[in-house]
Design an enzyme around this catalytic site. Structure first.
Site, PDB file in Angstrom:
ATOM      1  N   HIS A 161       0.644  -1.054   0.380  1.00 17.34           N
ATOM      2  CA  HIS A 161      -0.471   0.171   0.119  1.00 17.34           C
ATOM      3  C   HIS A 161       0.830   1.211   0.048  1.00 17.34           C
ATOM      4  CE1 HIS A 161      -3.112  -2.754   1.447  1.00 17.34           C
ATOM      5  NE2 HIS A 161      -4.435  -1.953   0.838  1.00 17.34           N
ATOM      6  N   LYS A 165      -0.446   4.615   4.967  1.00 18.45           N
ATOM      7  CA  LYS A 165      -0.861   4.056   5.372  1.00 18.45           C
ATOM      8  C   LYS A 165      -0.481   3.220   7.035  1.00 18.45           C
ATOM      9  CE  LYS A 165      -3.919  -0.864   5.408  1.00 18.45           C
ATOM     10  NZ  LYS A 165      -5.158  -0.066   4.958  1.00 18.45           N
TER      11      LYS A 165
END
Length: 275
Positions: A161, A165
């Protein structure tokens, strides 16, 4: 609460975040839905901003506020991609208001999950580590493959990601891990292998491993690997736009409007439970 055959009025929490803005944009483009309010945490820089402008749509006359309770009195549902502590507060408020609650937030502890499940006896909640059709289909396939292949096939889950995050493994990775564990008939909490480093020793047979990467602007990439003797089976999903999650959350809200109180998943929404 308005009649089920009228437009569904939605409040978007976490309106200033990536997913909040995508949701506001998606609501405007979805027939049968209207934006009833936009919420952010007290002290946020976007408090007082026009929600439409924030989402790149142009002014819509709905200002971002910090007090959600008054909005829920005139709404049919709330969607939130926020933080775990906020989810618990929102759940109590949606239960009191008798409206749908869609939870896209990830990173909840086991204790927080238990609180959400208890509240769901009073309100209709859809909670998923990922709202996209593709990921939930991947989870259903993961469960089936894990059930089909024996313990000679080690299961490893890779995810990557963007660099903003804050939780790892991702909610989607855990969703896939639970699907694999269900297929094998084991408890993920007992057989989860994370954060390998140093002299770890040989891999314990039957574990489900996780690897998390963070960097750049990656929306989301997940691969479930079944590594057996002399062969590998890999199931992969790559998200290219957050709108897939926003559209999934809106679909969940519309579906949940017709359901009785309870805790549901996207597998329920999409009819994937029996795959």
């Amino acid at each position: 609460m308005s009649a089920v055959n009228s437009d569904m009025r939605l409040v978007i929490a976490g309106a200033g975040g990536r997913m909040g803005r995508a949701l506001i944009h998606a609501v405007a483009a979805t027939k049968g839905l209207v934006l009833a309010g936009a919420v952010e945490a007290a002290g946020s820089a976007v408090i007082g901003r026009d929600a439409g402008e924030l989402a790149g749509l142009g002014a819509n006359g709905i200002k971002v506020v910090s007090d959600v309770a008054p909005l829920l009195k005139e709404a049919d549902g709330l969607i939130e991609f926020t933080i775990p502590a906020a989810t618990l507060a929102f759940a109590e408020l949606t239960a009191a208001a008798g409206i749908v609650h869609v939870i896209g937030t990830t990173g909840h502890s086991a204790e927080e999950e238990a609180v959400i499940a208890k509240v769901a006896s009073r309100v209709t909640i859809v909670k998923s580590g990922n709202m996209s059709l593709g990921v939930n289909l991947l989870a259903a396939l993961t469960r089936r493959v894990a059930q089909t292949l024996n313990a000679d096939y080690d299961i490893e889950i890779f995810e990557m990601h963007h660099n903003k995050k804050i939780d790892a493994p991702s909610g989607t990775a855990l969703l896939l891990g639970r699907a694999a564990a269900d297929g094998r008939g084991i408890d993920l909490s007992d057989r989860s292998a994370r954060g390998r480093d140093g002299m770890t020793g040989a891999r314990r047979s039957g574990d489900i491993g996780f690897a998390s990467l963070r960097g750049g602007t990656v929306v989301g990439e997940h691969t479930v690997i079944f590594a057996g003797p002399a062969e590998r089976v890999e199931l992969t999903h790559r998200a290219e736009d957050r709108m897939i999650f926003a559209r999934g959350a809106l679909h969940a809200a519309l579906w949940a409007r017709k359901q009785k109180p309870g805790l549901y998943t996207m597998a329920d929404v999409l009819g994937l439970a029996n795959i």
